[in-house]
Design an enzyme around this catalytic site. Sequence first.
Site, PDB file in Angstrom:
ATOM      1  N   TYR A  13      67.117  37.250  55.084  1.00  0.00           N
ATOM      2  CA  TYR A  13      66.191  37.960  54.185  1.00  0.00           C
ATOM      3  C   TYR A  13      64.880  38.277  54.903  1.00  0.00           C
ATOM      4  O   TYR A  13      64.306  39.345  54.703  1.00  0.00           O
ATOM      5  CB  TYR A  13      65.920  37.133  52.916  1.00  0.00           C
TER       6      TYR A  13
ATOM      7  N   LYS B 177      76.082  40.120  52.266  1.00  0.00           N
ATOM      8  CA  LYS B 177      75.373  39.758  53.487  1.00  0.00           C
ATOM      9  C   LYS B 177      75.740  38.326  53.838  1.00  0.00           C
ATOM     10  O   LYS B 177      76.051  37.573  52.920  1.00  0.00           O
ATOM     11  CB  LYS B 177      73.859  39.902  53.338  1.00  0.00           C
TER      12      LYS B 177
HETATM   13  P1  NDP Z   1      81.200  30.652  46.720  1.00  0.00           P
HETATM   14  O1  NDP Z   1      81.708  29.540  47.543  1.00  0.00           O
HETATM   15  O2  NDP Z   1      80.572  30.327  45.406  1.00  0.00           O
HETATM   16  O3  NDP Z   1      82.383  31.685  46.431  1.00  0.00           O
HETATM   17  C1  NDP Z   1      83.162  32.237  47.457  1.00  0.00           C
HETATM   18  C2  NDP Z   1      84.543  32.586  46.891  1.00  0.00           C
HETATM   19  O4  NDP Z   1      85.294  33.164  47.939  1.00  0.00           O
HETATM   20  C3  NDP Z   1      85.345  31.387  46.419  1.00  0.00           C
HETATM   21  O5  NDP Z   1      85.082  31.024  45.094  1.00  0.00           O
HETATM   22  C4  NDP Z   1      86.762  31.901  46.575  1.00  0.00           C
HETATM   23  O6  NDP Z   1      87.108  32.700  45.457  1.00  0.00           O
HETATM   24  C5  NDP Z   1      86.682  32.844  47.766  1.00  0.00           C
HETATM   25  N1  NDP Z   1      87.226  32.268  49.005  1.00  0.00           N
HETATM   26  C6  NDP Z   1      88.212  32.803  49.728  1.00  0.00           C
HETATM   27  N2  NDP Z   1      88.486  32.045  50.790  1.00  0.00           N
HETATM   28  C7  NDP Z   1      87.651  30.999  50.755  1.00  0.00           C
HETATM   29  C8  NDP Z   1      87.466  29.873  51.588  1.00  0.00           C
HETATM   30  N3  NDP Z   1      88.200  29.677  52.707  1.00  0.00           N
HETATM   31  N4  NDP Z   1      86.510  28.973  51.249  1.00  0.00           N
HETATM   32  C9  NDP Z   1      85.758  29.154  50.155  1.00  0.00           C
HETATM   33  N5  NDP Z   1      85.900  30.219  49.319  1.00  0.00           N
HETATM   34  C10 NDP Z   1      86.854  31.129  49.618  1.00  0.00           C
HETATM   35  O7  NDP Z   1      80.196  31.474  47.628  1.00  0.00           O
HETATM   36  P2  NDP Z   1      79.071  32.489  47.140  1.00  0.00           P
HETATM   37  O8  NDP Z   1      79.584  33.263  46.001  1.00  0.00           O
HETATM   38  O9  NDP Z   1      77.805  31.784  46.985  1.00  0.00           O
HETATM   39  O10 NDP Z   1      78.922  33.443  48.438  1.00  0.00           O
HETATM   40  C11 NDP Z   1      79.868  34.465  48.713  1.00  0.00           C
HETATM   41  C12 NDP Z   1      79.203  35.529  49.605  1.00  0.00           C
HETATM   42  O11 NDP Z   1      78.123  36.113  48.902  1.00  0.00           O
HETATM   43  C13 NDP Z   1      78.588  34.990  50.906  1.00  0.00           C
HETATM   44  O12 NDP Z   1      78.789  35.914  51.931  1.00  0.00           O
HETATM   45  C14 NDP Z   1      77.109  34.856  50.597  1.00  0.00           C
HETATM   46  O13 NDP Z   1      76.281  34.987  51.736  1.00  0.00           O
HETATM   47  C15 NDP Z   1      76.904  36.007  49.634  1.00  0.00           C
HETATM   48  N6  NDP Z   1      75.827  35.766  48.691  1.00  0.00           N
HETATM   49  C16 NDP Z   1      74.899  36.750  48.508  1.00  0.00           C
HETATM   50  C17 NDP Z   1      73.877  36.577  47.635  1.00  0.00           C
HETATM   51  C18 NDP Z   1      72.907  37.678  47.405  1.00  0.00           C
HETATM   52  O14 NDP Z   1      71.913  37.458  46.714  1.00  0.00           O
HETATM   53  N7  NDP Z   1      73.133  38.876  47.919  1.00  0.00           N
HETATM   54  C19 NDP Z   1      73.689  35.326  46.901  1.00  0.00           C
HETATM   55  C20 NDP Z   1      74.753  34.369  47.105  1.00  0.00           C
HETATM   56  C21 NDP Z   1      75.757  34.594  48.001  1.00  0.00           C
HETATM   57  P3  NDP Z   1      88.608  32.779  44.926  1.00  0.00           P
HETATM   58  O15 NDP Z   1      88.928  31.398  44.466  1.00  0.00           O
HETATM   59  O16 NDP Z   1      88.532  33.747  43.812  1.00  0.00           O
HETATM   60  O17 NDP Z   1      89.458  33.232  46.052  1.00  0.00           O
END
Ligand code: NDP
Length: 369
Positions: free
Chosen positions: A219, A134
Amino acid sequence: MTNRREFLTKLSAPFLAMPVLAELGINCTNEPYNGPILKVALMGLGGYATRVAEAMQTCKKAKITALISGTPDKLKTWQEKFQIPAKNCYNYGNFDAIKNNPDIDAVYILTPNALHHPQTLRVASAGKHVICEKPMALNARQGKEMLDACKKAGVQLLVGYRMHFEANTVDLIKQRIDGQFGKILFFQGLSGFRIGNPSQWRLNKELAGGGAMMDIGIYSVNGARYMVGEDPVWVTAQETKTNPMLFKEGVDETIQFQMGFPGGAVASCLSTYNMNNLDRFFITGEKGFAELLPASGYGPIKGRTHKGELNHQHVMHQTTQMDEMAGILLEGKKPLVPVDGEEGWKDLVIIDAIYKAAATGLKQLINYK
Ligand code: NDP
Protein backbone atom coordinates in the site's frame (compact mmCIF):
# COMPACT_ATOMS: atom_id res chain seq x y z
CA MET A 1 -12.56 35.21 -0.46
CA THR A 2 -13.37 31.52 -0.18
CA ASN A 3 -12.44 29.58 -3.28
CA ARG A 4 -14.61 26.79 -4.64
CA ARG A 5 -12.62 23.95 -3.13
CA GLU A 6 -12.58 25.57 0.30
CA PHE A 7 -16.31 26.06 0.01
CA LEU A 8 -16.85 22.42 -0.94
CA THR A 9 -14.64 21.04 1.80
CA LYS A 10 -16.54 23.02 4.42
CA LEU A 11 -20.00 21.79 3.45
CA SER A 12 -21.32 18.72 5.23
CA ALA A 13 -20.74 15.30 3.74
CA PRO A 14 -24.30 14.07 3.13
CA PHE A 15 -25.15 17.14 1.04
CA LEU A 16 -22.03 16.79 -0.98
CA ALA A 17 -21.45 13.13 -1.41
CA MET A 18 -23.25 12.55 -4.69
CA PRO A 19 -22.34 15.68 -6.69
CA VAL A 20 -18.73 15.72 -5.52
CA LEU A 21 -18.19 12.03 -6.21
CA ALA A 22 -19.61 12.61 -9.68
CA GLU A 23 -17.29 15.58 -10.12
CA LEU A 24 -14.40 13.32 -9.15
CA GLY A 25 -15.39 11.04 -12.01
CA ILE A 26 -16.77 8.33 -9.72
CA ASN A 27 -20.15 6.89 -10.64
CA CYS A 28 -22.42 7.46 -7.66
CA THR A 29 -25.74 8.94 -8.61
CA ASN A 30 -29.06 7.48 -7.57
CA GLU A 31 -30.23 7.56 -11.18
CA PRO A 32 -31.49 4.20 -12.41
CA TYR A 33 -28.85 2.43 -14.49
CA ASN A 34 -29.88 0.75 -17.71
CA GLY A 35 -26.46 0.00 -19.22
CA PRO A 36 -24.49 -3.23 -19.45
CA ILE A 37 -23.81 -5.31 -16.32
CA LEU A 38 -20.43 -6.94 -15.68
CA LYS A 39 -21.01 -10.62 -14.88
CA VAL A 40 -18.40 -11.66 -12.32
CA ALA A 41 -17.23 -15.05 -11.05
CA LEU A 42 -15.61 -14.87 -7.61
CA MET A 43 -12.68 -17.28 -7.18
CA GLY A 44 -11.59 -18.21 -3.61
CA LEU A 45 -14.40 -17.68 -1.12
CA GLY A 46 -12.38 -16.49 1.89
CA GLY A 47 -12.29 -13.44 4.11
CA TYR A 48 -11.81 -10.79 1.45
CA ALA A 49 -14.21 -12.44 -1.02
CA THR A 50 -16.86 -12.23 1.72
CA ARG A 51 -16.34 -8.47 1.92
CA VAL A 52 -16.33 -8.06 -1.86
CA ALA A 53 -19.53 -10.12 -2.18
CA GLU A 54 -21.28 -8.01 0.45
CA ALA A 55 -20.17 -4.78 -1.22
CA MET A 56 -21.28 -6.01 -4.63
CA GLN A 57 -24.86 -6.29 -3.41
CA THR A 58 -25.14 -2.51 -3.89
CA CYS A 59 -23.29 -2.35 -7.22
CA LYS A 60 -25.21 -1.03 -10.19
CA LYS A 61 -22.92 -2.18 -12.94
CA ALA A 62 -21.48 -5.46 -11.62
CA LYS A 63 -23.12 -8.64 -10.40
CA ILE A 64 -21.91 -11.96 -8.98
CA THR A 65 -23.02 -14.60 -11.46
CA ALA A 66 -20.65 -17.50 -10.73
CA LEU A 67 -18.45 -19.00 -8.00
CA ILE A 68 -15.17 -20.92 -8.02
CA SER A 69 -14.06 -22.63 -4.80
CA GLY A 70 -12.14 -25.61 -3.49
CA THR A 71 -14.60 -26.09 -0.62
CA PRO A 72 -17.89 -27.80 -1.59
CA ASP A 73 -19.69 -26.66 1.60
CA LYS A 74 -18.88 -23.01 0.92
CA LEU A 75 -20.04 -23.35 -2.65
CA LYS A 76 -23.38 -24.64 -1.40
CA THR A 77 -23.86 -21.83 1.15
CA TRP A 78 -22.76 -19.08 -1.23
CA GLN A 79 -24.82 -20.51 -4.05
CA GLU A 80 -27.96 -20.21 -1.92
CA LYS A 81 -27.05 -16.83 -0.45
CA PHE A 82 -26.35 -15.20 -3.80
CA GLN A 83 -28.79 -17.27 -5.89
CA ILE A 84 -26.18 -18.68 -8.23
CA PRO A 85 -27.32 -21.60 -10.41
CA ALA A 86 -25.41 -24.87 -9.97
CA LYS A 87 -24.24 -24.72 -13.60
CA ASN A 88 -22.25 -21.57 -12.67
CA CYS A 89 -20.34 -23.17 -9.77
CA TYR A 90 -16.85 -24.55 -10.35
CA ASN A 91 -13.87 -25.91 -8.46
CA TYR A 92 -10.15 -25.41 -9.12
CA GLY A 93 -10.04 -28.59 -11.20
CA ASN A 94 -12.81 -27.80 -13.66
CA PHE A 95 -12.99 -24.02 -13.94
CA ASP A 96 -11.43 -23.95 -17.44
CA ALA A 97 -14.98 -24.78 -18.56
CA ILE A 98 -15.97 -21.15 -17.87
CA LYS A 99 -14.81 -20.66 -21.45
CA ASN A 100 -18.22 -21.82 -22.65
CA ASN A 101 -20.27 -19.99 -20.03
CA PRO A 102 -21.86 -16.77 -21.29
CA ASP A 103 -22.88 -15.87 -17.72
CA ILE A 104 -19.26 -14.87 -16.98
CA ASP A 105 -17.44 -11.80 -18.32
CA ALA A 106 -14.68 -11.63 -15.69
CA VAL A 107 -13.18 -13.70 -12.89
CA TYR A 108 -12.17 -11.94 -9.67
CA ILE A 109 -9.22 -13.90 -8.21
CA LEU A 110 -9.29 -13.70 -4.39
CA THR A 111 -6.98 -16.57 -3.48
CA PRO A 112 -3.57 -16.54 -1.71
CA ASN A 113 -0.87 -14.60 -3.57
CA ALA A 114 1.01 -17.58 -5.05
CA LEU A 115 -2.10 -18.73 -6.90
CA HIS A 116 -2.72 -15.44 -8.72
CA HIS A 117 -0.23 -16.19 -11.49
CA PRO A 118 -1.33 -19.70 -12.50
CA GLN A 119 -5.01 -18.87 -12.08
CA THR A 120 -4.72 -15.70 -14.19
CA LEU A 121 -3.09 -17.70 -17.00
CA ARG A 122 -5.98 -20.20 -16.93
CA VAL A 123 -8.71 -17.54 -16.81
CA ALA A 124 -7.07 -15.70 -19.72
CA SER A 125 -6.92 -18.95 -21.72
CA ALA A 126 -10.63 -19.33 -21.10
CA GLY A 127 -11.12 -15.93 -22.75
CA LYS A 128 -12.43 -14.08 -19.68
CA HIS A 129 -11.26 -10.77 -18.22
CA VAL A 130 -9.22 -11.05 -15.01
CA ILE A 131 -9.56 -8.95 -11.87
CA CYS A 132 -6.72 -10.06 -9.62
CA GLU A 133 -6.14 -9.18 -5.98
CA LYS A 134 -2.94 -7.49 -4.83
CA PRO A 135 -0.13 -8.37 -4.89
CA MET A 136 -0.78 -9.32 -8.49
CA ALA A 137 1.92 -12.05 -8.32
CA LEU A 138 4.97 -13.11 -6.32
CA ASN A 139 7.44 -11.13 -8.43
CA ALA A 140 7.73 -8.93 -11.51
CA ARG A 141 8.66 -11.86 -13.77
CA GLN A 142 5.36 -13.60 -12.98
CA GLY A 143 3.54 -10.29 -13.35
CA LYS A 144 4.99 -9.82 -16.83
CA GLU A 145 3.90 -13.33 -17.83
CA MET A 146 0.37 -12.46 -16.70
CA LEU A 147 0.41 -9.24 -18.76
CA ASP A 148 1.60 -11.14 -21.81
CA ALA A 149 -0.93 -13.96 -21.38
CA CYS A 150 -3.87 -11.55 -21.08
CA LYS A 151 -2.68 -9.52 -24.05
CA LYS A 152 -2.31 -12.68 -26.15
CA ALA A 153 -5.78 -13.87 -25.13
CA GLY A 154 -7.31 -10.47 -25.89
CA VAL A 155 -8.66 -10.02 -22.36
CA GLN A 156 -8.07 -7.23 -19.84
CA LEU A 157 -6.22 -7.64 -16.57
CA LEU A 158 -7.12 -5.39 -13.64
CA VAL A 159 -5.71 -5.39 -10.10
CA GLY A 160 -7.90 -4.85 -7.00
CA TYR A 161 -6.52 -1.40 -6.14
CA ARG A 162 -9.68 -0.18 -4.38
CA MET A 163 -8.04 3.03 -3.08
CA HIS A 164 -7.80 4.33 -6.66
CA PHE A 165 -11.55 4.93 -6.52
CA GLU A 166 -11.88 6.17 -2.92
CA ALA A 167 -13.28 9.71 -2.94
CA ASN A 168 -10.93 11.46 -0.47
CA THR A 169 -7.93 9.78 -2.12
CA VAL A 170 -9.09 10.76 -5.61
CA ASP A 171 -9.74 14.33 -4.43
CA LEU A 172 -6.17 14.66 -3.09
CA ILE A 173 -4.72 13.24 -6.28
CA LYS A 174 -6.75 15.76 -8.30
CA GLN A 175 -5.55 18.58 -6.07
CA ARG A 176 -1.95 17.46 -6.57
CA ILE A 177 -2.48 17.37 -10.35
CA ASP A 178 -4.07 20.86 -10.12
CA GLY A 179 -0.84 22.07 -8.49
CA GLN A 180 -2.38 22.79 -5.07
CA PHE A 181 0.69 21.44 -3.25
CA GLY A 182 3.26 22.72 -5.74
CA LYS A 183 6.23 20.54 -6.62
CA ILE A 184 6.08 17.43 -4.40
CA LEU A 185 9.17 17.07 -2.23
CA PHE A 186 8.44 14.25 0.22
CA PHE A 187 6.12 11.29 0.83
CA GLN A 188 5.77 9.30 4.03
CA GLY A 189 3.95 5.95 3.99
CA LEU A 190 3.25 3.90 7.11
CA SER A 191 1.63 0.53 6.48
CA GLY A 192 1.39 -2.12 9.13
CA PHE A 193 -0.51 -4.16 11.68
CA ARG A 194 0.26 -6.90 14.19
CA ILE A 195 -0.47 -10.21 12.53
CA GLY A 196 -2.40 -12.87 14.47
CA ASN A 197 -2.83 -16.59 13.73
CA PRO A 198 0.68 -18.03 13.16
CA SER A 199 -0.61 -20.82 10.89
CA GLN A 200 -2.20 -18.59 8.24
CA TRP A 201 -0.96 -18.58 4.62
CA ARG A 202 0.24 -14.97 4.99
CA LEU A 203 3.17 -16.31 7.05
CA ASN A 204 3.95 -19.09 4.58
CA LYS A 205 6.59 -18.01 2.07
CA GLU A 206 5.36 -20.50 -0.54
CA LEU A 207 1.84 -19.04 -0.60
CA ALA A 208 2.50 -15.41 0.33
CA GLY A 209 5.75 -14.83 -1.56
CA GLY A 210 7.17 -12.89 1.39
CA GLY A 211 5.74 -11.22 4.47
CA ALA A 212 4.37 -7.81 5.39
CA MET A 213 5.77 -6.17 2.25
CA MET A 214 3.66 -8.34 -0.08
CA ASP A 215 0.53 -7.89 1.99
CA ILE A 216 0.50 -4.42 3.54
CA GLY A 217 3.76 -2.66 2.57
CA ILE A 218 2.49 -2.72 -1.01
CA TYR A 219 0.00 0.00 0.00
CA SER A 220 2.86 2.40 0.75
CA VAL A 221 4.59 1.43 -2.50
CA ASN A 222 1.46 2.01 -4.56
CA GLY A 223 0.35 5.01 -2.47
CA ALA A 224 3.72 6.73 -2.94
CA ARG A 225 3.21 6.48 -6.69
CA TYR A 226 -0.28 8.00 -6.75
CA MET A 227 0.46 10.62 -4.12
CA VAL A 228 3.72 11.79 -5.72
CA GLY A 229 2.45 11.17 -9.26
CA GLU A 230 5.66 9.50 -10.46
CA ASP A 231 7.29 6.08 -10.40
CA PRO A 232 10.40 5.73 -8.23
CA VAL A 233 13.78 5.33 -9.88
CA TRP A 234 15.76 4.05 -6.90
CA VAL A 235 15.17 2.34 -3.55
CA THR A 236 17.13 1.60 -0.40
CA ALA A 237 15.82 -0.70 2.34
CA GLN A 238 16.62 -2.10 5.78
CA GLU A 239 15.00 -5.16 7.36
CA THR A 240 14.55 -5.89 11.06
CA LYS A 241 13.24 -9.15 12.53
CA THR A 242 12.42 -9.50 16.22
CA ASN A 243 10.61 -12.85 15.99
CA PRO A 244 12.33 -15.36 13.66
CA MET A 245 10.07 -18.17 14.92
CA LEU A 246 6.95 -16.43 13.60
CA PHE A 247 8.60 -14.73 10.62
CA LYS A 248 10.62 -17.53 9.05
CA GLU A 249 13.23 -17.27 6.29
CA GLY A 250 11.85 -15.19 3.43
CA VAL A 251 8.89 -13.83 5.45
CA ASP A 252 9.64 -10.20 6.26
CA GLU A 253 8.42 -8.79 9.54
CA THR A 254 9.50 -5.14 9.25
CA ILE A 255 11.14 -3.30 6.36
CA GLN A 256 11.89 0.40 6.25
CA PHE A 257 12.45 1.63 2.73
CA GLN A 258 13.24 4.84 0.94
CA MET A 259 12.49 5.76 -2.66
CA GLY A 260 13.67 8.48 -5.02
CA PHE A 261 11.49 9.93 -7.79
CA PRO A 262 12.52 11.43 -11.15
CA GLY A 263 11.35 14.93 -10.14
CA GLY A 264 13.53 14.90 -7.03
CA ALA A 265 10.93 13.89 -4.39
CA VAL A 266 11.99 11.30 -1.83
CA ALA A 267 9.89 8.84 0.18
CA SER A 268 10.34 7.23 3.58
CA CYS A 269 8.16 4.20 4.28
CA LEU A 270 7.54 1.48 6.84
CA SER A 271 6.05 -1.96 6.19
CA THR A 272 5.41 -4.20 9.19
CA TYR A 273 3.51 -7.17 10.62
CA ASN A 274 4.62 -6.27 14.13
CA MET A 275 3.05 -2.89 15.01
CA ASN A 276 -0.48 -1.53 15.04
CA ASN A 277 -1.88 1.91 14.21
CA LEU A 278 0.19 2.35 11.08
CA ASP A 279 -1.88 3.50 8.13
CA ARG A 280 -0.85 6.97 7.06
CA PHE A 281 0.17 8.70 3.82
CA PHE A 282 1.59 12.21 3.86
CA ILE A 283 2.97 14.43 1.10
CA THR A 284 4.49 17.84 1.34
CA GLY A 285 5.27 20.11 -1.56
CA GLU A 286 6.48 23.64 -2.19
CA LYS A 287 2.98 25.08 -1.63
CA GLY A 288 1.26 22.81 0.88
CA PHE A 289 0.68 19.35 2.31
CA ALA A 290 -1.85 16.51 2.24
CA GLU A 291 -2.49 13.68 4.64
CA LEU A 292 -4.59 10.52 4.52
CA LEU A 293 -5.09 9.01 8.00
CA PRO A 294 -6.21 6.29 7.77
CA ALA A 295 -5.03 5.92 4.21
CA SER A 296 -5.76 2.39 3.03
CA GLY A 297 -8.00 0.57 5.55
CA TYR A 298 -11.60 -0.26 4.75
CA GLY A 299 -12.63 3.25 5.79
CA PRO A 300 -13.88 5.76 6.41
CA ILE A 301 -10.69 7.26 4.95
CA LYS A 302 -9.89 10.67 6.37
CA GLY A 303 -8.08 13.33 4.37
CA ARG A 304 -6.82 16.83 5.08
CA THR A 305 -4.63 19.41 3.46
CA HIS A 306 -3.09 22.74 4.47
CA LYS A 307 -6.50 24.18 3.49
CA GLY A 308 -8.68 21.97 5.68
CA GLU A 309 -10.42 18.62 5.94
CA LEU A 310 -11.95 16.58 3.16
CA ASN A 311 -15.36 15.17 3.91
CA HIS A 312 -16.42 12.87 1.15
CA GLN A 313 -18.97 10.38 2.29
CA HIS A 314 -17.82 6.83 2.94
CA VAL A 315 -19.01 4.23 0.45
CA MET A 316 -17.82 0.60 0.74
CA HIS A 317 -14.66 0.70 -1.34
CA GLN A 318 -15.37 -2.54 -3.12
CA THR A 319 -18.80 -1.29 -4.29
CA THR A 320 -17.25 1.70 -6.03
CA GLN A 321 -14.32 -0.39 -7.24
CA MET A 322 -16.51 -3.01 -8.92
CA ASP A 323 -18.84 -0.45 -10.52
CA GLU A 324 -15.84 1.47 -11.83
CA MET A 325 -14.15 -1.72 -13.04
CA ALA A 326 -17.35 -2.60 -14.90
CA GLY A 327 -17.07 0.82 -16.57
CA ILE A 328 -13.45 0.05 -17.54
CA LEU A 329 -14.13 -3.44 -18.86
CA LEU A 330 -17.45 -2.81 -20.59
CA GLU A 331 -17.34 0.84 -21.58
CA GLY A 332 -13.62 1.57 -21.90
CA LYS A 333 -13.66 4.09 -19.04
CA LYS A 334 -10.23 5.40 -17.96
CA PRO A 335 -9.73 5.85 -14.20
CA LEU A 336 -7.66 8.78 -12.90
CA VAL A 337 -5.03 6.34 -11.61
CA PRO A 338 -4.83 3.10 -13.61
CA VAL A 339 -5.77 -0.24 -12.08
CA ASP A 340 -4.46 -2.32 -14.95
CA GLY A 341 -1.94 -5.12 -14.93
CA GLU A 342 0.88 -2.72 -15.78
CA GLU A 343 0.15 -0.81 -12.56
CA GLY A 344 0.33 -4.06 -10.55
CA TRP A 345 3.50 -5.13 -12.34
CA LYS A 346 5.25 -1.82 -11.55
CA ASP A 347 4.58 -2.36 -7.84
CA LEU A 348 6.21 -5.79 -8.15
CA VAL A 349 9.25 -4.32 -9.92
CA ILE A 350 9.62 -1.94 -6.97
CA ILE A 351 9.04 -4.68 -4.35
CA ASP A 352 11.63 -6.93 -6.04
CA ALA A 353 14.08 -4.01 -5.78
CA ILE A 354 13.17 -3.38 -2.12
CA TYR A 355 13.85 -7.02 -1.22
CA LYS A 356 17.16 -6.90 -3.11
CA ALA A 357 18.12 -3.63 -1.38
CA ALA A 358 17.27 -5.10 2.05
CA ALA A 359 19.25 -8.28 1.33
CA THR A 360 22.34 -6.56 -0.08
CA GLY A 361 22.30 -3.25 1.80
CA LEU A 362 22.83 -1.56 -1.56
CA LYS A 363 20.84 1.13 -3.31
CA GLN A 364 18.91 -0.36 -6.25
CA LEU A 365 18.19 1.55 -9.43
CA ILE A 366 14.81 0.70 -10.91
CA ASN A 367 14.36 -0.01 -14.57
CA TYR A 368 10.77 -0.59 -15.75
CA LYS A 369 11.56 -2.88 -18.67
P1 NDP B 1 -8.35 -15.99 2.99
O1 NDP B 1 -7.40 -16.99 3.52
O2 NDP B 1 -9.39 -15.45 3.91
O3 NDP B 1 -9.11 -16.60 1.72
C1 NDP B 1 -8.43 -17.17 0.64
C2 NDP B 1 -9.33 -18.22 -0.02
O4 NDP B 1 -8.62 -18.74 -1.13
C3 NDP B 1 -9.65 -19.41 0.87
O5 NDP B 1 -10.76 -19.21 1.69
C4 NDP B 1 -9.91 -20.48 -0.16
O6 NDP B 1 -11.23 -20.37 -0.65
C5 NDP B 1 -8.99 -20.12 -1.32
N1 NDP B 1 -7.78 -20.96 -1.39
C6 NDP B 1 -7.42 -21.69 -2.45
N2 NDP B 1 -6.29 -22.34 -2.21
C7 NDP B 1 -5.90 -22.02 -0.97
C8 NDP B 1 -4.80 -22.40 -0.17
N3 NDP B 1 -3.84 -23.24 -0.61
N4 NDP B 1 -4.71 -21.88 1.08
C9 NDP B 1 -5.64 -21.03 1.54
N5 NDP B 1 -6.72 -20.64 0.81
C10 NDP B 1 -6.85 -21.15 -0.44
O7 NDP B 1 -7.48 -14.82 2.37
P2 NDP B 1 -7.96 -13.33 2.06
O8 NDP B 1 -9.33 -13.38 1.53
O9 NDP B 1 -7.69 -12.47 3.20
O10 NDP B 1 -6.93 -12.91 0.88
C11 NDP B 1 -7.11 -13.36 -0.45
C12 NDP B 1 -6.38 -12.39 -1.40
O11 NDP B 1 -6.97 -11.11 -1.29
C13 NDP B 1 -4.89 -12.17 -1.09
O12 NDP B 1 -4.18 -12.05 -2.28
C14 NDP B 1 -4.86 -10.86 -0.32
O13 NDP B 1 -3.64 -10.16 -0.47
C15 NDP B 1 -6.01 -10.11 -0.96
N6 NDP B 1 -6.63 -9.16 -0.06
C16 NDP B 1 -6.85 -7.89 -0.51
C17 NDP B 1 -7.43 -6.97 0.29
C18 NDP B 1 -7.72 -5.61 -0.24
O14 NDP B 1 -8.12 -4.74 0.54
N7 NDP B 1 -7.57 -5.36 -1.53
C19 NDP B 1 -7.79 -7.26 1.68
C20 NDP B 1 -7.58 -8.64 2.05
C21 NDP B 1 -6.99 -9.53 1.20
P3 NDP B 1 -12.06 -21.64 -1.13
O15 NDP B 1 -12.22 -22.47 0.10
O16 NDP B 1 -13.33 -21.07 -1.61
O17 NDP B 1 -11.27 -22.32 -2.19
